[in-house]
Design an enzyme around this catalytic site. Structure first.
Site, PDB file in Angstrom:
ATOM      1  CD  GLU A  85      -3.162  -0.152   2.202  1.00  0.00           C
ATOM      2  OE1 GLU A  85      -3.171   0.653   3.145  1.00  0.00           O
ATOM      3  OE2 GLU A  85      -3.784  -1.231   2.216  1.00  0.00           O
ATOM      4  CD  GLU A  98     -11.883   4.605   8.888  1.00  0.00           C
ATOM      5  OE1 GLU A  98     -11.983   5.117   7.752  1.00  0.00           O
ATOM      6  OE2 GLU A  98     -10.826   4.068   9.278  1.00  0.00           O
TER       7      GLU A  98
HETATM    8  C1  LIG Z   1      -8.572   6.208   7.189  1.00  0.00           C
HETATM    9  C2  LIG Z   1      -8.286   4.807   6.783  1.00  0.00           C
HETATM   10  N1  LIG Z   1      -9.009   3.822   7.324  1.00  0.00           N
HETATM   11  C3  LIG Z   1      -8.783   2.538   6.977  1.00  0.00           C
HETATM   12  C4  LIG Z   1      -7.808   2.214   6.080  1.00  0.00           C
HETATM   13  C5  LIG Z   1      -7.634   0.755   5.716  1.00  0.00           C
HETATM   14  O1  LIG Z   1      -6.379   0.369   5.468  1.00  0.00           O
HETATM   15  C6  LIG Z   1      -7.054   3.273   5.533  1.00  0.00           C
HETATM   16  N2  LIG Z   1      -6.088   3.048   4.615  1.00  0.00           N
HETATM   17  N3  LIG Z   1      -7.325   4.551   5.892  1.00  0.00           N
END
Ligand SMILES: Cc1ncc(CO)c(N)n1
Length: 230
Positions: A97, A219
């Site tokens: 990632e 979130e």
């Molecule tokens: C804010 C956020 N929540 C979850 C993930 C899941 O990897 C991410 N990359 N970023």
């Protein structure tokens, strides 16, 4: 009649499902956020997407050390050695990632070294840091880990469903978290969390539920950075 399930009944179906039903509104707020819906219906503002990209890179850099502490807790506290392997596979995908964020940001002309973390991101990273403490139980940590991954999985999977109008240049991003493999990985995390929650004392259970709610709130705030409340 009393609608509350006994502890025993809950353990059969899994605590996570019970909590998802109980907290449906905030879960939906986190997984069907206007920003995600704008990707899905093709009306997304590409500046908003770039904001998300830069901010999420910073988040992932804080998320990796959090996952490292979950791995340590699994090694010390878990009753099942396969937990470690699931967590380790999560760390490996974080490695991919980070590399992806770098190449994607170059493509979009986003200078990662110049991205300043916004308040919602700082708050979320600080929250993660508080959970890195050895005092935080493995059960609380693995539940948190599952929730963080599951929100992204559910959100981006929505953008790939039949009928979605996700712009071509954003489909790869959506596939990163919305693909079936990532879905299965989230299911593995959920299974671990359920197993642990099914045999944890009530005070830890309460802590895990409160922490899960905090994740969902963070979130929503995170998505808000790119879309909605400034
Ligand atoms: C804010 C956020 N929540 C979850 C993930 C899941 O990897 C991410 N990359 N970023």
């Amino acid at each position: 009649m009393e609608g509350k399930k006994t502890r025993e009944e809950v353990e059969k179906s899994g605590m996570i499902d019970t909590w998802m039903k109980k907290h449906r509104l905030i879960y939906t707020g986190a997984t069907k956020h206007p920003f995600i819906l704008s990707i899905r219906d093709g009306t997304v503002d590409l500046e908003a997407f770039k904001t998300w990209l830069g901010q999420d890179y910073i988040f992932v850099r804080a998320f990796a050390p959090f996952v490292a502490t979950v791995l340590i807790k699994a090694w010390k506290e878990s009753d099942d050695c396969s937990d470690m392997e699931v967590i380790l596979s999560g760390m490996a995908s974080l490695n991919d990632e980070i590399a992806w964020f770098k190449s994607e940001s170059t493509m979009w002309g986003v200078q990662l070294s110049e991205v300043v973390p916004q308040k919602a991101n700082q708050d979320y990273c600080r929250f993660l840091e508080s959970l890195m403490s050895p005092d935080v139980e493995y059960t609380v940590a693995i539940t948190t880990f599952w929730a963080i991954e599951a929100v992204y999985q559910a959100s981006f999977a929505l953008c790939l469903e039949d009928g979605s109008k996700t712009p071509a240049e954003l489909r790869e991003t959506c596939r990163r978290w919305g693909n079936d493999g990532f879905g299965q990985y989230c299911n593995s995390l959920q299974k671990i969390a359920n197993r642990r929650l099914g045999k944890t004392p009530d005070d830890v259970l309460t802590k895990a539920e409160v922490t899960l709610l905090r994740v969902l709130e963070h979130e929503v705030e995170f998505w808000n950075m790119s879309h909605g409340a400034a």
